[in-house]
Scaffold this motif. Structure first.
Motif, PDB file in Angstrom:
ATOM      1  N   THR A  18       0.834  -1.194   0.000  1.00 29.51           N
ATOM      2  CA  THR A  18       0.000   0.000   0.000  1.00 29.51           C
ATOM      3  C   THR A  18       0.870   1.245   0.000  1.00 29.51           C
ATOM      4  N   GLU A  19       0.303   2.320  -0.518  1.00 34.39           N
ATOM      5  CA  GLU A  19       0.973   3.619  -0.489  1.00 34.39           C
ATOM      6  C   GLU A  19       0.448   4.511   0.635  1.00 34.39           C
ATOM      7  N   ASP A  20      -0.598   4.050   1.314  1.00 35.98           N
ATOM      8  CA  ASP A  20      -1.204   4.831   2.397  1.00 35.98           C
ATOM      9  C   ASP A  20      -0.409   4.639   3.684  1.00 35.98           C
ATOM     10  N   PRO A  21       0.238   5.677   4.208  1.00 39.77           N
ATOM     11  CA  PRO A  21       1.040   5.508   5.435  1.00 39.77           C
ATOM     12  C   PRO A  21       0.202   5.159   6.659  1.00 39.77           C
ATOM     13  N   GLU A  22      -1.101   5.492   6.640  1.00 42.85           N
ATOM     14  CA  GLU A  22      -1.952   5.174   7.783  1.00 42.85           C
ATOM     15  C   GLU A  22      -2.227   3.675   7.893  1.00 42.85           C
ATOM     16  N   LEU A  23      -2.101   2.963   6.777  1.00 43.70           N
ATOM     17  CA  LEU A  23      -2.344   1.524   6.796  1.00 43.70           C
ATOM     18  C   LEU A  23      -1.116   0.714   7.188  1.00 43.70           C
ATOM     19  N   LEU A  24       0.061   1.343   7.243  1.00 42.08           N
ATOM     20  CA  LEU A  24       1.286   0.619   7.538  1.00 42.08           C
ATOM     21  C   LEU A  24       1.291  -0.013   8.935  1.00 42.08           C
ATOM     22  N   PRO A  25       0.839   0.699  10.004  1.00 39.47           N
ATOM     23  CA  PRO A  25       0.781   0.031  11.318  1.00 39.47           C
ATOM     24  C   PRO A  25      -0.152  -1.175  11.323  1.00 39.47           C
ATOM     25  N   SER A  85      11.100  -2.859   6.661  1.00 40.26           N
ATOM     26  CA  SER A  85      10.830  -1.695   5.810  1.00 40.26           C
ATOM     27  C   SER A  85       9.733  -0.818   6.403  1.00 40.26           C
ATOM     28  N   ILE A  86       8.698  -1.453   6.984  1.00 36.99           N
ATOM     29  CA  ILE A  86       7.616  -0.686   7.592  1.00 36.99           C
ATOM     30  C   ILE A  86       8.105   0.047   8.833  1.00 36.99           C
ATOM     31  N   LEU A  87       8.927  -0.626   9.641  1.00 38.14           N
ATOM     32  CA  LEU A  87       9.412  -0.007  10.874  1.00 38.14           C
ATOM     33  C   LEU A  87      10.367   1.148  10.601  1.00 38.14           C
ATOM     34  N   THR A  88      11.257   0.962   9.643  1.00 30.90           N
ATOM     35  CA  THR A  88      12.280   1.978   9.368  1.00 30.90           C
ATOM     36  C   THR A  88      11.848   2.996   8.322  1.00 30.90           C
ATOM     37  N   GLN A  89      10.672   2.748   7.694  1.00 28.68           N
ATOM     38  CA  GLN A  89      10.206   3.612   6.614  1.00 28.68           C
ATOM     39  C   GLN A  89      11.221   3.671   5.463  1.00 28.68           C
ATOM     40  N   ASN A  90      11.930   2.592   5.290  1.00 28.05           N
ATOM     41  CA  ASN A  90      12.922   2.492   4.224  1.00 28.05           C
ATOM     42  C   ASN A  90      12.587   1.283   3.357  1.00 28.05           C
ATOM     43  N   GLN A  91      12.119   1.545   2.146  1.00 27.00           N
ATOM     44  CA  GLN A  91      11.646   0.482   1.272  1.00 27.00           C
ATOM     45  C   GLN A  91      12.697  -0.012   0.289  1.00 27.00           C
ATOM     46  N   THR A  92      13.921   0.414   0.451  1.00 30.36           N
ATOM     47  CA  THR A  92      14.965  -0.009  -0.477  1.00 30.36           C
ATOM     48  C   THR A  92      15.507  -1.376  -0.085  1.00 30.36           C
TER      49      THR A  92
END
Length: 307
Positions: A18-25, A85-92
């Motif tokens: 998803t691209e929605d940051p609110e759905l990441l948690p 990736s979700i925890l660090t906000q780093n998708q690379t």
């Protein structure tokens, strides 16, 4: 766009589900508590039950314990990276990490494919030649089947991974997945992927078709043998021994075929990323439940462990 040689590619960008940051948690919680932990703990419990119970030291459960361990490895190859990736906000993901992920996903999925075929053959011998079962399915033969499956899986994974080294990539290095998938990586390549695609179809036809053909043949012979059993109780007993394996086979191949068919009718990469969860995550989580609910030997072993 200008192409750059793959040796200079340092990292890719995994777009995730998803691209929605609110759905990441929510995604993090769902994958940690519901999917990954249940998968790992459930399959570890299956391995533990087989190892601890001497009544389960048979070829069928020998293959089952390796199947459960393989499911843990498949999930561990893909899910932890997404959680980080979700925890660090780093998708690379680095090029080496991406190549390693492709290798291990191919290796463990191919190995699982061969294990299901070996389990089908085990059921065929047990039902169609019960008096010769211990002679045919001896420990040396089971280990030989395991070794051949490992070598064939290693060959498949190594072949596809080495072929990626000959590709070059453009400046657009975004992979619309939560893990490095071979098909998605080929789509973003700038150089010709004709040989890679041909190789995929050849390997899938030979090394994928052979186990499927073996499973179909085994169950064709099993059904013909069952139909000759006069008593309904005997037929039920035979089908009960094969029910768990048939359910797992249907789940493994059904989800893979379903995702492939859906890819032919949808152009949305985001929907394909969500659909990939159905074949790379869900089957590994469901198999312990299938065997613990449908197999009376596993149920008895688990009951003894907990009691």
């Amino acid at each position: 766009m200008t192409a750059e040689n793959q040796t200079h590619v340092s990292k890719f960008l995994l777009l995730g589900l998803t691209e929605d940051p609110e759905l990441l948690p929510l995604l993090f919680t769902m994958f940690v508590t519901i999917l990954y932990l249940v998968t790992v703990l459930g399959n570890l419990l299956m391995v533990w039950a087989v190892i601890s119970d001497s009544h389960l030291h048979t070829p069928m459960y020998f293959f089952l314990s390796h199947l459960s361990f393989t499911d843990i490895c498949v999930s561990t190859t893909t899910i932890p990276k997404m959680l980080v990736s979700i925890l660090t906000q780093n998708q690379t993901i680095t090029f080496t990490g991406c190549l390693s992920q492709i290798f291990f996903v191919l290796f463990f999925c191919a190995f699982e494919n061969f294990l299901l075929a070996a389990m089908a053959y085990d059921r065929y011998v047990a039902i169609c030649s019960p008096l010769r079962y211990t002679v045919i399915m001896n420990p040396c033969f089971c280990c030989l089947l395991m070794l051949l499956s490992l070598l064939a899986s290693l060959l498949v994974a190594l072949l596809h991974s080495l072929m990626i080294l000959h590709l070059s990539f453009c400046t657009d290095l975004e992979i619309p997945q939560f893990f490095c998938e071979l098909a998605q990586l080929l789509e973003i390549a700038c150089s010709s992927t004709l040989i890679n695609n041909i190789l995929i179809y050849i390997v899938a036809s030979i090394l994928g078709g052979a186990p499927v053909s073996g499973i179909i043949f085994s169950y064709t012979q099993i059904v013909s043998s069952v139909l000759r059993i006069p008593s309904s109780s005997g037929m039920y007993k035979v089908f009960s021994t094969c029910g768990s394996h048939l359910s797992v086979v249907s789940l493994f191949y059904g989800t893979s075929v379903g995702v492939y068919i859906s890819s032919l009718f949808t152009q949305s990469s985001r929907k394909m990323a969500v659909a990939s969860v159905m074949y790379i995550v869900v089957p590994q989580m469901m198999k312990p439940f299938i065997y613990s609910l449908r197999n009376k030997d596993i149920k008895a072993s688990l009951r003894n462990l907990f009691c």
